[in-house]
Design a protein around this motif. Structure first.
Motif, mmCIF file in Angstrom:
data_model
loop_
_atom_site.group_PDB
_atom_site.id
_atom_site.type_symbol
_atom_site.label_atom_id
_atom_site.label_comp_id
_atom_site.label_asym_id
_atom_site.label_seq_id
_atom_site.Cartn_x
_atom_site.Cartn_y
_atom_site.Cartn_z
ATOM 1 N N LYS A 12 0.842 -1.214 0.000
ATOM 2 C CA LYS A 12 0.000 0.000 0.000
ATOM 3 C C LYS A 12 0.867 1.251 0.000
ATOM 4 O O LYS A 12 0.578 2.222 -0.698
ATOM 5 N N ALA A 13 1.930 1.237 0.799
ATOM 6 C CA ALA A 13 2.838 2.388 0.863
ATOM 7 C C ALA A 13 3.515 2.607 -0.488
ATOM 8 O O ALA A 13 3.607 3.742 -0.972
ATOM 9 N N ILE A 14 3.969 1.520 -1.104
ATOM 10 C CA ILE A 14 4.613 1.629 -2.416
ATOM 11 C C ILE A 14 3.632 2.167 -3.450
ATOM 12 O O ILE A 14 3.992 2.991 -4.286
ATOM 13 N N LYS A 15 2.376 1.735 -3.365
ATOM 14 C CA LYS A 15 1.360 2.184 -4.325
ATOM 15 C C LYS A 15 1.029 3.669 -4.180
ATOM 16 O O LYS A 15 0.359 4.235 -5.035
ATOM 17 N N SER A 16 1.505 4.301 -3.114
ATOM 18 C CA SER A 16 1.268 5.742 -2.953
ATOM 19 C C SER A 16 2.344 6.574 -3.651
ATOM 20 O O SER A 16 2.282 7.806 -3.650
ATOM 21 N N VAL A 17 3.320 5.902 -4.260
ATOM 22 C CA VAL A 17 4.411 6.595 -4.975
ATOM 23 C C VAL A 17 4.135 6.513 -6.472
ATOM 24 O O VAL A 17 3.937 5.436 -7.025
ATOM 25 N N TYR A 18 4.145 7.674 -7.109
ATOM 26 C CA TYR A 18 3.866 7.762 -8.547
ATOM 27 C C TYR A 18 5.078 8.282 -9.289
ATOM 28 O O TYR A 18 5.824 9.106 -8.776
ATOM 29 N N ASP A 19 5.255 7.784 -10.501
ATOM 30 C CA ASP A 19 6.242 8.367 -11.400
ATOM 31 C C ASP A 19 5.670 9.723 -11.794
ATOM 32 O O ASP A 19 4.542 9.801 -12.273
ATOM 33 N N PRO A 20 6.405 10.821 -11.591
ATOM 34 C CA PRO A 20 5.849 12.145 -11.874
ATOM 35 C C PRO A 20 5.473 12.364 -13.347
ATOM 36 O O PRO A 20 4.669 13.236 -13.649
ATOM 37 N N GLU A 21 6.037 11.564 -14.241
ATOM 38 C CA GLU A 21 5.739 11.743 -15.664
ATOM 39 C C GLU A 21 4.592 10.862 -16.140
ATOM 40 O O GLU A 21 4.108 11.024 -17.251
ATOM 41 N N ILE A 22 4.188 9.888 -15.312
ATOM 42 C CA ILE A 22 3.162 8.924 -15.707
ATOM 43 C C ILE A 22 2.141 8.839 -14.572
ATOM 44 O O ILE A 22 2.525 8.631 -13.428
ATOM 45 N N PRO A 23 0.859 8.982 -14.853
ATOM 46 C CA PRO A 23 -0.143 9.010 -13.774
ATOM 47 C C PRO A 23 -0.510 7.624 -13.236
ATOM 48 O O PRO A 23 -1.665 7.303 -13.043
ATOM 49 N N ASP A 25 0.932 4.473 -10.330
ATOM 50 C CA ASP A 25 1.887 4.225 -9.253
ATOM 51 C C ASP A 25 2.974 3.237 -9.679
ATOM 52 O O ASP A 25 2.800 2.477 -10.632
ATOM 53 N N VAL A 26 4.086 3.267 -8.960
ATOM 54 C CA VAL A 26 5.256 2.477 -9.347
ATOM 55 C C VAL A 26 5.014 0.965 -9.246
ATOM 56 O O VAL A 26 5.630 0.199 -9.978
ATOM 57 N N TRP A 27 4.110 0.548 -8.364
ATOM 58 C CA TRP A 27 3.791 -0.875 -8.251
ATOM 59 C C TRP A 27 3.096 -1.356 -9.522
ATOM 60 O O TRP A 27 3.472 -2.355 -10.111
ATOM 61 N N GLU A 28 2.064 -0.629 -9.950
ATOM 62 C CA GLU A 28 1.301 -1.013 -11.143
ATOM 63 C C GLU A 28 2.132 -0.865 -12.415
ATOM 64 O O GLU A 28 1.909 -1.573 -13.395
#
Length: 103
Positions: A12-23, A25-28
Motif C-alpha cells: 500500500k505504501a509503495i502504491k502511494s508513490v507515482y512516477d511524476p511523468e506517468i499518472p 503508481d510504481v507498483w502497477e
C-alpha cells in the motif's frame, strides 16, 4: 502484525508513490522487481525505473524508502536500484495499461 499483513501494508505504501511523468503508481507500472520481509521486519525492495536517464532516478527510490519507513512495524528498509532486466511496458499491470490507454 503478521508478515503477510506487513507485506500488504508495505505494498500500500509503495502504491502511494507515482512516477511524476506517468499518472500510475510504481507498483502497477511494474517497477518493483522484488519485495522481501526479513526477520525483525526489515524490508528489502529491488526496483528499476522506466529508463536509466529517468529524471526522477534520485527521488523515486528515496520516496519509496521513506513511505515504507512510515509503515508501522517496519524496522529497517533497503531499496536497491537495478537495470537488469531492463524495464519494458510488458511489466505493467493490466490496470496500468488500461489507465495509459495501452488496452
Amino acid at each position: 502484525m503478521t508478515e503477510s499483513e506487513l507485506k500488504e501494508e508495505v505494498i500500500k505504501a509503495i502504491k502511494s508513490v507515482y512516477d511524476p511523468e506517468i499518472p500510475v503508481d510504481v507498483w502497477e507500472l511494474g517497477l518493483i522487481y522484488d519485495l522481501k520481509i526479513f526477520p525483525v521486519n526489515n524490508v528489502y525492495v529491488e526496483m528499476t525505473l522506466t529508463s536509466p536517464s529517468c529524471p526522477s532516478a534520485g527521488t523515486i527510490p528515496a520516496e519509496i524508502e521513506q513511505k515504507i519507513r512510515e509503515v508501522e512495524g517496519v524496522n529497517d528498509v533497503s531499496v536497491e536500484l537495478t537495470w537488469d532486466p531492463p524495464y519494458s511496458q510488458d511489466m505493467m499491470s493490466e490496470e496500468a495499461k488500461l489507465e495509459l490507454g495501452f488496452l
